[in-house]
Design a protein around this motif. Sequence first.
Motif, PDB file in Angstrom:
ATOM      1  N   MET A 291       3.057   3.486  -1.180  1.00 63.19           N
ATOM      2  CA  MET A 291       2.141   4.624  -1.158  1.00 63.19           C
ATOM      3  C   MET A 291       0.697   4.151  -1.286  1.00 63.19           C
ATOM      4  O   MET A 291      -0.184   4.606  -0.547  1.00 63.19           O
ATOM      5  CB  MET A 291       2.485   5.612  -2.276  1.00 63.19           C
ATOM      6  N   ARG A 292       0.452   3.251  -2.213  1.00 55.40           N
ATOM      7  CA  ARG A 292      -0.924   2.790  -2.427  1.00 55.40           C
ATOM      8  C   ARG A 292      -1.476   2.028  -1.228  1.00 55.40           C
ATOM      9  O   ARG A 292      -2.689   1.989  -1.007  1.00 55.40           O
ATOM     10  CB  ARG A 292      -0.991   1.904  -3.672  1.00 55.40           C
TER      11      ARG A 292
ATOM     12  N   GLN B 205     -14.760   7.013   7.135  1.00 51.90           N
ATOM     13  CA  GLN B 205     -14.381   5.608   7.012  1.00 51.90           C
ATOM     14  C   GLN B 205     -13.002   5.540   6.363  1.00 51.90           C
ATOM     15  O   GLN B 205     -12.703   6.307   5.446  1.00 51.90           O
ATOM     16  CB  GLN B 205     -15.410   4.841   6.168  1.00 51.90           C
ATOM     17  N   PRO B 206     -12.134   4.634   6.826  1.00 45.55           N
ATOM     18  CA  PRO B 206     -10.773   4.573   6.272  1.00 45.55           C
ATOM     19  C   PRO B 206     -10.744   4.015   4.858  1.00 45.55           C
ATOM     20  O   PRO B 206     -11.533   3.119   4.515  1.00 45.55           O
ATOM     21  CB  PRO B 206     -10.048   3.641   7.255  1.00 45.55           C
ATOM     22  N   ARG B 207      -9.833   4.562   4.065  1.00 42.52           N
ATOM     23  CA  ARG B 207      -9.639   4.077   2.699  1.00 42.52           C
ATOM     24  C   ARG B 207      -8.152   4.111   2.369  1.00 42.52           C
ATOM     25  O   ARG B 207      -7.424   4.993   2.824  1.00 42.52           O
ATOM     26  CB  ARG B 207     -10.434   4.934   1.702  1.00 42.52           C
ATOM     27  N   THR B 208      -7.735   3.161   1.560  1.00 40.26           N
ATOM     28  CA  THR B 208      -6.352   3.146   1.121  1.00 40.26           C
ATOM     29  C   THR B 208      -6.163   4.171   0.005  1.00 40.26           C
ATOM     30  O   THR B 208      -7.124   4.610  -0.643  1.00 40.26           O
ATOM     31  CB  THR B 208      -5.949   1.764   0.599  1.00 40.26           C
TER      32      THR B 208
ATOM     33  N   ALA C 278      -4.854   3.459  -2.737  1.00 38.61           N
ATOM     34  CA  ALA C 278      -5.279   2.753  -3.953  1.00 38.61           C
ATOM     35  C   ALA C 278      -6.776   2.938  -4.186  1.00 38.61           C
ATOM     36  O   ALA C 278      -7.217   3.139  -5.328  1.00 38.61           O
ATOM     37  CB  ALA C 278      -4.938   1.267  -3.840  1.00 38.61           C
ATOM     38  N   GLU C 279      -7.583   2.880  -3.144  1.00 41.28           N
ATOM     39  CA  GLU C 279      -9.028   3.116  -3.285  1.00 41.28           C
ATOM     40  C   GLU C 279      -9.302   4.564  -3.667  1.00 41.28           C
ATOM     41  O   GLU C 279     -10.201   4.852  -4.471  1.00 41.28           O
ATOM     42  CB  GLU C 279      -9.735   2.760  -1.987  1.00 41.28           C
ATOM     43  N   LEU C 280      -8.547   5.489  -3.091  1.00 41.99           N
ATOM     44  CA  LEU C 280      -8.738   6.898  -3.409  1.00 41.99           C
ATOM     45  C   LEU C 280      -8.329   7.223  -4.834  1.00 41.99           C
ATOM     46  O   LEU C 280      -8.828   8.189  -5.423  1.00 41.99           O
ATOM     47  CB  LEU C 280      -7.965   7.762  -2.415  1.00 41.99           C
ATOM     48  N   GLU C 281      -7.422   6.440  -5.415  1.00 42.63           N
ATOM     49  CA  GLU C 281      -7.075   6.623  -6.829  1.00 42.63           C
ATOM     50  C   GLU C 281      -8.300   6.477  -7.714  1.00 42.63           C
ATOM     51  O   GLU C 281      -8.415   7.129  -8.748  1.00 42.63           O
ATOM     52  CB  GLU C 281      -6.026   5.597  -7.252  1.00 42.63           C
ATOM     53  N   VAL C 282      -9.224   5.605  -7.305  1.00 44.22           N
ATOM     54  CA  VAL C 282     -10.456   5.386  -8.075  1.00 44.22           C
ATOM     55  C   VAL C 282     -11.484   6.458  -7.750  1.00 44.22           C
ATOM     56  O   VAL C 282     -12.160   6.991  -8.637  1.00 44.22           O
ATOM     57  CB  VAL C 282     -11.022   3.982  -7.776  1.00 44.22           C
TER      58      VAL C 282
ATOM     59  N   GLN D  32      -5.483   2.017  10.598  1.00 37.35           N
ATOM     60  CA  GLN D  32      -5.126   0.599  10.605  1.00 37.35           C
ATOM     61  C   GLN D  32      -6.053  -0.209   9.699  1.00 37.35           C
ATOM     62  O   GLN D  32      -7.154   0.228   9.353  1.00 37.35           O
ATOM     63  CB  GLN D  32      -5.248   0.025  12.017  1.00 37.35           C
ATOM     64  N   ALA D  33      -5.602  -1.411   9.363  1.00 45.22           N
ATOM     65  CA  ALA D  33      -6.467  -2.357   8.684  1.00 45.22           C
ATOM     66  C   ALA D  33      -7.625  -2.729   9.613  1.00 45.22           C
ATOM     67  O   ALA D  33      -7.497  -2.676  10.839  1.00 45.22           O
ATOM     68  CB  ALA D  33      -5.678  -3.607   8.296  1.00 45.22           C
TER      69      ALA D  33
END
Length: 525
Positions: free
Chosen positions: A324-325, A367-370, A372-376, A404-405
Amino acid sequence: MTQWTGGYVDGIDYTHGYYRELGPLHAAMALTHAGVAMPAVATACELGFGQGLSTNIHAAAASVAWYGTDFNPVQAGFAAQLAQAAGSGAQLTDQSFDDYCARTDLPDFDFIALHGVWSWVSPANRTLLRDFVQRKLKPGGVLYMSYNCQPGWAPMVPLRDLLSTYVARMTAPGDRLAHRIDAALDFADRLQATCPAYLQAYPQVAARLAGLRQHDRRYLAHEYFNADWQPVDFTEQAAVLADAGLVYACPAHHLDQLDLFHLTAPQRALLAQLPDPVRRQGVRDLLLNQHFRRDYWVKAPDRPQGLDGDGGSRLAAPAHEAAMRSQRVVLVMPRADIDLTVRTGAFAIALNETMYAPLLAALQDHQPRTVAELEVLAPMRGGVRQLFEAVFILCGMGVLAPAQAPQAAAAASTSCRRLNLALLDHARGHDDIHHLASALVGGGLPMPRIPQLFLLAQARGLRGASAWCNFAWAQLASSDTPVHKDGQPLTTPADKREELQRKAAIFERDYLAMYQALGLADEQG
């Protein structure tokens, strides 16, 4: 219809649809939500790709080697031209399933797609397709399949058979298929005028029959007028695929995984009593009177890693949270356009603005974010699972898209631009393709024809709303293409140009920067 088509209708080409469920990134998001392991996808195949738009967009937008076949040489030729224009290397042919499935030079595949094929081909072809999947899908690989299903289509079977038989036996074989379909619909009107008891017993069939004339004849030809047309019971489908070593994973359409948006509380409580996922889906189909399914299936892996103890493809809790992260998403709509209401069938459920606003704010720069980044950036009380659920819902609504990465997006940018230029040029004279390829999302994003013409003008060096309006008007006026405002066609050239100018101004003000961030528009020079 000819024997070599295996009973599938010919003489009229299929529509140019794009289906995001055929994309591996979309599949990864769906499987992650379901707690199922998603393999790395290096090779993929679509059997029966139609016009090939989905295959070409996914081939251009990601570093995946795509293969596929469609028996219709005109459609396969168009698809091959797009692949050549993109330089994606997609290997697309016009072989029959019999010939294609017998080939010995094809690689094994991580992902195989069968969209709108299974219910419309002969039993012999279904056996070929099942055997191909059994032999060529790698362990741990994913099958996407969509098909007409029971019980929703069951009452329509006699009427469909009647229409198909009428075309086959009561119309001139040398006439255009669209004309023959119209003759069958005329007969259906005469039938309905007699108030047959069957249609009185099944009023939903009468309503569906009355609505057929509103559909594109190309859609009707391929939906209703094949020699073979078999709505499938889900439990029977699961048994057929189990013989090929596949197990059911999850619905491919994201919102279909969330029963809160589809079922009443008593219905959800009933399903909760059924531990077997296949039985649960079968009962769910009855509750919803389901007529069409889009599903992912997984071939049992050889060496499960990070999976649960039963040796299947389900992820254990730590691996599930890690998956998920790792999911990456991007906002693909202007914030002002977003309606936080989920509409599915009889349900309209408003999402919590207080909970979703910080998440959308964290993504508003496109801009794309994971996760895990959105958790912060936008933490939620329920932790990563609640956050991922919110992300998943927004993806299902089309507000967000899996991304995508950066390295993968950069590698696909050239082929996406080449494909998009070919699609934009196509839009000069046609209004049948409404998606473009985005390397950022590894797939397609919606784009109506008029904005496509604005993008083509911008790609050719024209700058500003007035220049884009003039360019679009030149294309539309030459073919007397209608221009609509508020759903109504405009009649005078002056009104049409005024509406184009208004649309161009909105495009420049509200959409161009977003399309540039998503890789659909060139940066202004």
